[in-house]
Motif scaffolding. Sequence first.
Motif, mmCIF file in Angstrom:
data_model
loop_
_atom_site.group_PDB
_atom_site.id
_atom_site.type_symbol
_atom_site.label_atom_id
_atom_site.label_comp_id
_atom_site.label_asym_id
_atom_site.label_seq_id
_atom_site.Cartn_x
_atom_site.Cartn_y
_atom_site.Cartn_z
ATOM 1 N N SER A 240 42.577 36.234 45.468
ATOM 2 C CA SER A 240 41.620 36.121 44.274
ATOM 3 C C SER A 240 41.683 37.267 43.165
ATOM 4 O O SER A 240 41.371 36.971 42.186
ATOM 5 N N ALA A 241 42.374 38.127 43.435
ATOM 6 C CA ALA A 241 42.711 39.265 42.264
ATOM 7 C C ALA A 241 43.651 38.752 41.281
ATOM 8 O O ALA A 241 44.656 37.890 41.642
ATOM 9 N N ARG A 242 43.500 39.250 40.063
ATOM 10 C CA ARG A 242 44.266 38.793 38.875
ATOM 11 C C ARG A 242 44.365 39.864 38.015
ATOM 12 O O ARG A 242 43.625 40.522 37.688
ATOM 13 N N LEU A 243 45.558 39.897 37.304
ATOM 14 C CA LEU A 243 45.899 40.773 36.309
ATOM 15 C C LEU A 243 45.626 39.824 34.745
ATOM 16 O O LEU A 243 46.605 39.455 34.134
ATOM 17 N N ALA A 244 44.285 39.385 34.372
ATOM 18 C CA ALA A 244 44.009 38.626 33.427
ATOM 19 C C ALA A 244 43.967 39.100 31.966
ATOM 20 O O ALA A 244 44.175 38.468 31.414
ATOM 21 N N SER A 245 43.849 40.482 32.128
ATOM 22 C CA SER A 245 43.843 41.206 30.710
ATOM 23 C C SER A 245 44.297 42.429 30.902
ATOM 24 O O SER A 245 44.607 42.957 31.947
ATOM 25 N N PHE A 264 48.582 39.464 43.137
ATOM 26 C CA PHE A 264 47.897 39.013 41.971
ATOM 27 C C PHE A 264 48.136 37.314 41.797
ATOM 28 O O PHE A 264 49.287 37.159 41.631
ATOM 29 N N ALA A 265 47.375 36.666 41.922
ATOM 30 C CA ALA A 265 47.285 35.124 41.714
ATOM 31 C C ALA A 265 47.855 34.769 40.372
ATOM 32 O O ALA A 265 48.305 33.669 40.126
ATOM 33 N N SER A 266 47.611 35.685 39.325
ATOM 34 C CA SER A 266 48.115 35.332 38.113
ATOM 35 C C SER A 266 48.191 36.597 37.049
ATOM 36 O O SER A 266 47.646 37.499 37.506
#
Length: 303
Positions: A240-245, A264-266
Amino acid sequence: MSNKRYPRFLSVLPFLTMLLLGGCDMVLFNPKGQVGLNERNLIIAATLLMLIVVIPVFIMTAVFAWKYRASNTQANYQPNWAHSVRIEAVVWGVPALIIIALGILTWKSTHALDPYKPLESDVPPVTVQVIAMDWKWLFIYPELGVASVNELAIPDNTPINFRITSDGAMTSFFIPALGGQIYAMAGMQTQLHLIANEIGEYRGFAANYNGEGFSKMGFAARAMSPADFQAWVAQVRGDSARLASMADYEVLAKPSIEHPVQHFASVQPGLFQHVVDKYEGMNRGAPAHGKMDDMPDMTMDSH
């Protein structure tokens, strides 16, 4: 302990030292990757060449001390002796030949083991972007769109193209079982090409002092089969964790010691290059901060 017991203690000291070293894993001499194997062979070859001088010196020291001892009245005594062409030829000739051999060996190995030189393989390489932070490692897989902290997963028998930088203090990226170290520096991008020939888990760490959490700045390099690697990627994509920004990244970049493994998924596209470029004073001519996509690589030598 009395003085009379010292000789007995000194006689068993080498044996005790061997027992202590028996539990050591001399990982540099037991490499699990082709680059590490080539570097080990280079160390051994260079050491053997230098021992051509060292071993005879030790032997002759003992022989001369025994032969020309004061009690040996049969030794040839020549108080006016001053010169020998044969001795001069050996003293100067042998080291000269060794230096020439070492020079040739160093020249060839320097080019063959250049960390910036891609490895030849029929298998397509995997690119991993590495960001050294205080005090943890972020591994980004730009072609797969995932990332991990303090865990490097790689497929075996597959070239790994590392792109390495630092978001702070200078440090050094090192996986002894796979190959040599290379520096990670803010505002710069260094390169390293490695390959794992065997499946296994190998220790990676920071090899250059960089502050309070230096001794705990380690990671697990896990070499696995291609099928297991794809399964690992699928598992990470399900996280569920993401580095989106950049806001997500700034939270992660806060100093921490013994940071747990995190997936991180993305990942925000261009994150690695943004970290390189944000140190504008150290990397003049780089794009502005805001442009995080389609940024050109600013590769600089670590030396």
